[in-house]
Design an enzyme around this catalytic site. Structure first.
Site, PDB file in Angstrom:
ATOM      1  N   ARG A  36       0.823  -1.219   0.000  1.00  0.00           N
ATOM      2  CA  ARG A  36       0.000   0.000   0.000  1.00  0.00           C
ATOM      3  C   ARG A  36       0.854   1.265   0.000  1.00  0.00           C
ATOM      4  O   ARG A  36       0.450   2.281  -0.574  1.00  0.00           O
ATOM      5  CB  ARG A  36      -0.954  -0.013   1.204  1.00  0.00           C
ATOM      6  CG  ARG A  36      -2.077  -1.014   1.030  1.00  0.00           C
ATOM      7  CD  ARG A  36      -3.010  -1.051   2.217  1.00  0.00           C
ATOM      8  NE  ARG A  36      -4.223  -1.796   1.886  1.00  0.00           N
ATOM      9  CZ  ARG A  36      -5.199  -2.034   2.741  1.00  0.00           C
ATOM     10  NH1 ARG A  36      -5.107  -1.603   3.996  1.00  0.00           N
ATOM     11  NH2 ARG A  36      -6.271  -2.716   2.374  1.00  0.00           N
ATOM     12  N   LYS A 197     -18.346 -17.122   3.481  1.00  0.00           N
ATOM     13  CA  LYS A 197     -19.775 -16.919   3.712  1.00  0.00           C
ATOM     14  C   LYS A 197     -20.485 -16.236   2.557  1.00  0.00           C
ATOM     15  O   LYS A 197     -20.031 -15.222   2.048  1.00  0.00           O
ATOM     16  CB  LYS A 197     -19.973 -16.078   4.985  1.00  0.00           C
ATOM     17  CG  LYS A 197     -19.525 -16.765   6.258  1.00  0.00           C
ATOM     18  CD  LYS A 197     -19.826 -15.876   7.458  1.00  0.00           C
ATOM     19  CE  LYS A 197     -19.466 -16.577   8.759  1.00  0.00           C
ATOM     20  NZ  LYS A 197     -19.760 -15.714   9.922  1.00  0.00           N
ATOM     21  N   GLY A 350      -8.513  -9.057   0.173  1.00  0.00           N
ATOM     22  CA  GLY A 350      -7.240  -9.388   0.816  1.00  0.00           C
ATOM     23  C   GLY A 350      -6.792 -10.822   0.647  1.00  0.00           C
ATOM     24  O   GLY A 350      -5.626 -11.098   0.367  1.00  0.00           O
ATOM     25  N   GLY A 373     -12.479  -4.020   1.172  1.00  0.00           N
ATOM     26  CA  GLY A 373     -13.854  -3.593   1.439  1.00  0.00           C
ATOM     27  C   GLY A 373     -14.372  -2.640   0.385  1.00  0.00           C
ATOM     28  O   GLY A 373     -15.531  -2.724  -0.045  1.00  0.00           O
TER      29      GLY A 373
END
Length: 393
Positions: A36, A197, A350, A373
């Site tokens: 990053r 999930k 990620g 996200g």
């Protein structure tokens, strides 16, 4: 969503207040992955080359609105100085008289790093008073923190209403690639969705069903879809309360002429461990007491074939428990297919990024998103507050 960028500003004699995403992993004060930080370097170098004084701000970790010594940004400033080959000044505060004095004294081409924005309780509350304090530190606001663009915080959204607000080069690239893939994809357009999930990605799958030609499902979430089809899953991870949603999504896919592929075979284990007993079985033959932990060879081949024929591919989420070697084969096969695909290939999230880096294939993928996200919310069709607040072209 065309936004102004740093190229639209005359930087001579101006202070650029830049929100970067330096939320990097640290161990004993040492940075273990500088991806990053390196991603923000082109924006910082552009500003320096065009005569701006550069003031950087970022969050790091979850200090919960108080000063946490181990979450100070000093290690990131030190590392950035090495990457830029020039000094990076620091102040031990984010706002206030010391920060204002340091920003005013900054010469063109100099770089200053403010302290962790989340040390201030007003940051995550998007308190206008913190945005006003930040606005005193610069002349133009630059948001280059795509990884934090889905958060409406004082340093990502509030500040953009008080200064001219433009995107950095990283933000521009992320929006160009992800936005372009969703709005004007070269076809066939294929998306691979994995992870544990289904509940985490219902919105993503629902949004993509109206856009893609094929949707490939893997990971733990595939089990819930298989359960919705009436399969017996043994001790596999399933979300019983999401079965109705899975059925609905399967119906939507059937009605929208989207090819939705689920595993036809799986790697199963008698327990969740690297040294468990394993075997490959069809999805109709999972015995009681065993659990599916990866997609099987037949599924890998089918998924790879679809990926290799695609012109646009977006991948988010691993195909199995890739952290354990016996269950890494599915994720490895998908990563290799992306590496070999001649089309536009994009990875967001990620775990998927960690997988391709671990497998040495990161440089073979056209674009790796820095925002897990944020990329998910973009795929879901949601407006990112940190982007919406920037000046339109």
């Amino acid at each position: 969503m065309a936004k102004q960028t740093i190229r639209d500003v005359d930087w001579h004699g101006k202070r650029a207040l830049v929100r970067v995403d330096f939320n990097v992993p640290l161990e004993d004060g040492h940075i273990t992955d500088d991806t990053r930080i390196r991603a923000a370097v082109p924006t910082i170098q552009y500003l320096i080359a065009h005569g701006a004084a550069v003031i950087l701000m970022s969050h790091l970790g979850r200090p919960k609105n108080k000063v946490v010594e181990s979450l100070r940004l000093t290690p990131t400033a030190t590392h950035l100085a090495e990457l830029l080959d020039r000094p990076v000044q620091t102040v031990p505060v984010t706002v206030g008289t010391e920060a204002e004095a340091a920003s005013k004294a900054l010469e063109p081409g100099a770089v200053l790093m403010l302290e962790n924005t989340r040390f201030d309780a007003r940051e995550e509350a998007n308190d206008p008073s913190m945005a006003q304090d930040l606005a005193k530190l610069g002349d133009v606001y630059v948001n280059d923190a795509f990884g934090a663009a889905h958060r409406a915080h004082a340093s990502t959204e509030g500040i953009a209403h008080l200064l001219p607000a433009v995107s950095g080069l990283l933000m521009e690239r992320e929006l160009e690639v992800l936005g372009g893939a969703l709005e004007h994809p070269a076809r066939p357009f294929v998306t691979i969705i994995g992870g544990a999930k289904i509940s985490d990605k219902i919105g993503v799958i629902a949004n993509l069903l109206g856009k893609v030609d094929a949707l490939l499902i893997g990971g733990g979430m595939a089990n819930t879809f298989l359960l919705a089809q009436g399969k017996s899953l043994g001790d596999s991870l399933v979300e019983a309360d999401a079965v109705a949603t899975a059925k609905d999504l399967l119906d939507q896919a059937a009605n929208s002429n989207v090819t939705l592929l689920l595993p036809t075979d799986v790697v199963i284990a008698d327990r969740f461990a690297a040294n468990a007993n394993t075997q490959v079985v069809g999805v109709d033959a999972i015995p009681a007491g065993w659990r599916a932990l990866d997609i099987g060879p037949q599924t890998r081949a089918a998924y790879a074939k679809v990926v290799l024929e695609a012109q646009t591919v977006i991948w988010n989420g691993p195909m199995g428990v890739f952290e354990l070697e016996p269950f890494a084969g599915g994720t490895r096969a998908v990563a290799q297919a992306l590496a070999d695909c001649p089309g536009m290939t994009v990875i967001g999230g990620g775990d998927s990024v960690a997988a391709v880096e671990q497998m040495g294939l990161a440089d073979k993928v056209k674009h790796i998103s820095t925002g897990g996200g944020a990329s998910l919310e973009l795929l879901e069709g949601r407006v990112l507050p940190g982007v919406a607040a920037l000046n339109d072209k």
